[in-house]
Design an enzyme around this catalytic site. Structure first.
Site: not given
Length: 613
Positions: A87, A161, A185
């Site tokens: 990420k 996210s 997330s």
């Protein structure tokens, strides 16, 4: 999961991206790490419209890690050649970290602590993935490069996210990935993309080199195809880091790292019907009820808890003073160049500079009061079980009402980090419209492996996934046999060929696959009781030895009933074999060897029985 698979057709499968299968392909020469990475880059172009990547690494950028594999032995490097995605709020040395905002970007000289641990174990970075900007959101649409689309249906959200991290794994562009989790997330995207999502206890994974959203609440997460792979990645990544002020030493050490297959009856907390919310999604409600029915058949007993205190805590995350932490993380950008921030993200973060300290203390007082109520309820059950999400929105629905819909996504997830809980999202069934559904298991701090062992049991017990991504949900120790599936199981005592309980295997259609030994790291004890006499196998890295064992292939459909009959203190866990591979097998809880006879020197059960004659 095939590296040749398309979203709508599994007939082209050529290479499974699960850890065990990929390592086997390397051993046999069917693939090399370089060829796998080249294939990933080629197929990533086919999914360009999914907006998965912020930075997909080139062949030149990957060369340093691929070259390093030449000096690493596969047997001693558990992630040798395993591709993983990162990420883009987590640092990878030499590659920009943007957090989804180019105006904020910087290029770190060092990788994050966790990323470096994974690389040291042989893992190969694939790239930096798209995210809700500054990790602010649960939906995957809040990114300047565009919404990250779902791996099953392009019209639906991926969840955020950690959107790109989940979709990269779901589409076979990585074997596992790193996300982060403040409010869900690491779990919502797992649910929407048919993956396991591990949200560890806060501090179990170092946050050094991870851009914070809410530093006091954040944790790094892992997405994987199954609990076996997730556990291997977690074992490599975890550990105390003195550079991280929120890092914590696991007080249970090796006991807390014990991962296996939870057996026997379970008492599980569930939310009463009147407190459940599916926000109009009848397919998700039906899938949840179907999941509970299936788990009842597998020995899960449900006890209702009052969800009201959990929900009140959840509402404080975005409506309370913790938004100030997001403000701190984005200064001075939000003060000096607010237009560089995605509009919805800016709308959420901007007020964070205003709450006074009194608001924080009042919220903390209330949370601690509610926490006592929540933990008292959880102490009455083995774990809490919730839907991971109440509804799966389309991209259009999310963009139409971004704040309201995002809040609805967090109904079952927002409370966890505020009261320091561990959790794992696990797929269960497909909905009537062929979309994945999953549940989340919740436990106290450092219950991570316990939750993973229950999730493992759920994966073994419930039907295999249907649809385009069916292969990726298959446990890594599962192999095809005609139109059926089998699970390899290691036995070392009364279930050996010719022994009294071997019929429990043969009656279920199991076949003998191999006779071998464990790695030289186990001790064997003759347990009290019987007949039949039974051994207990215990991991002992310092004084262990190689023990004679057999590997039996058990039809998946019959595996649950076989495991259900295993009496305490025995259970199913992961056993390392002489060739370095791991397989599910019989293990013994440490309390079970109290007063038992140590028979390790005999190197096997048959030799022990012979010594009694």
């Amino acid at each position: 999961m095939s590296i040749s698979m398309t979203t709508n057709d599994t007939s082209e499968n050529t290479l499974d991206m699960g850890f065990s299968a990929l390592r086997e392909s390397y051993k046999t020469g069917a693939a090399t790490p370089a060829s796998v990475m080249a294939d990933i880059r080629e197929r990533a172009a086919e999914y360009a419209d999914h907006n998965i990547w912020i930075h997909l690494l080139s062949e030149v950028e990957q060369a340093v890690w691929l070259d390093a594999l030449k000096d690493k032995d596969m047997a001693s490097h558990p992630l040798w050649g395993i591709p993983f995605a990162i990420k883009d709020n987590i640092d990878l040395a030499g590659i920009p970290t943007t957090a989804g905002c180019e105006a904020f970007a910087y290029t770190p000289k060092e990788s994050s602590h966790v990323v470096q641990q994974l690389i040291n174990a042989g893992a190969i970075p694939v790239g930096k993935t798209n995210l809700d900007q500054f990790a602010t959101g649960l939906n995957g649409t809040r990114s300047p490069i565009g919404a990250c689309h779902n791996s099953f249906n392009y019209d639906y959200i991926s969840g955020g996210s950690s959107s790109g991290s989940a979709v990269s794994v779901a589409l076979g562009l990585a074997s596992f990935s790193l996300g982060t989790d403040t409010a869900g997330s690491g779990r919502i995207p797992a649910c929407f993309n048919n993956l396991v999502g591990v949200k560890p206890s806060i501090g179990l994974l170092s946050a050094t080199g991870m851009l914070p959203a809410c530093r006091s609440l954040d944790c790094m997460t892992i997405f994987a195809y199954n609990t076996d792979d997730a556990n291997i990645a977690l074992a490599v990544a975890e550990g105390f880091d003195e550079r991280d002020g929120y890092s914590r030493q696991n007080p249970f050490d090796n006991q807390a790292r014990h991962y296996g297959l939870r057996t026997g009856s379970l008492k599980v907390g569930v939310i009463p019907a009147h407190q459940l919310k599916f926000f109009g999604d009848e397919s998700y409600e039906k899938a949840y009820l179907q999941t509970l029915d299936l788990l009842k058949e597998q020995g899960f007993a449900f006890q209702e808890i009052d969800y009201a205190p959990f929900d009140e805590i959840a509402q404080l995350l975005y409506e309370g003073p913790w938004v100030s932490e997001r403000y701190i993380a984005t200064q001075p950008l939000i003060d000096e160049n607010p237009d560089a921030i995605f509009p919805v993200v800016r709308e959420i973060i901007a007020p964070g500079g205003k709450p006074p300290a009194t608001s924080l203390f009042k919220a903390q007082y209330r949370i601690n009061d509610l926490k006592q109520i929540c933990l008292a309820q959880m102490a009455q059950v083995d774990c809490l079980l919730t839907p991971t999400a109440g509804r799966h929105f389309t991209v259009a629905e999310m963009l139409a009402e971004p704040v309201k819909r995002n809040s609805e996504l967090g109904y079952y997830t927002n409370f966890m980090n505020l009261i320091d809980l561990a959790s794992i999202a696990v797929p269960t069934v497909m909905t009537d419209n062929d979309m994945p559904f999953g549940i989340t298991l919740v436990g106290p701090t450092f219950s991570d492996r316990m939750l993973m062992s229950i999730a493992n049991r759920i994966q073994q017990a419930l039907p295999m996934k249907k649809g385009a991504l069916e292969a990726m949900a298959m446990p890594s120790n599962t192999t095809p046999v005609g139109n059926n599936q089998t699970i390899d199981v290691m036995v070392c005592g009364a279930h050996l060929e010719g022994q009294p309980l071997n019929r429990q295997l043969t009656e279920r259609g199991a076949t003998l696959k191999a006779k071998t030994t464990t790695a030289p790291n186990y001790r064997m004890y003759a347990l009290a009781g019987g007949p039949p006499l039974r051994p207990g196998l215990i991991l002992d890295q310092d004084k262990g030895d190689a023990i004679e064992v057999e590997i039996w292939s058990v039809p998946t459909a019959n595996f649950g009933s076989f495991v259900a009959g295993i009496p305490a203190p025995l259970g199913i866990g992961k056993i390392k074999l002489a060739d370095g591979s791991q397989v599910a097998g019989f293990i013994c809880e440490p309390y079970g060897i109290e007063g038992a006879q140590d028979i390790t020197h005999l190197n096997g059960w048959r030799a022990y029985l012979a010594s009694l004659r």
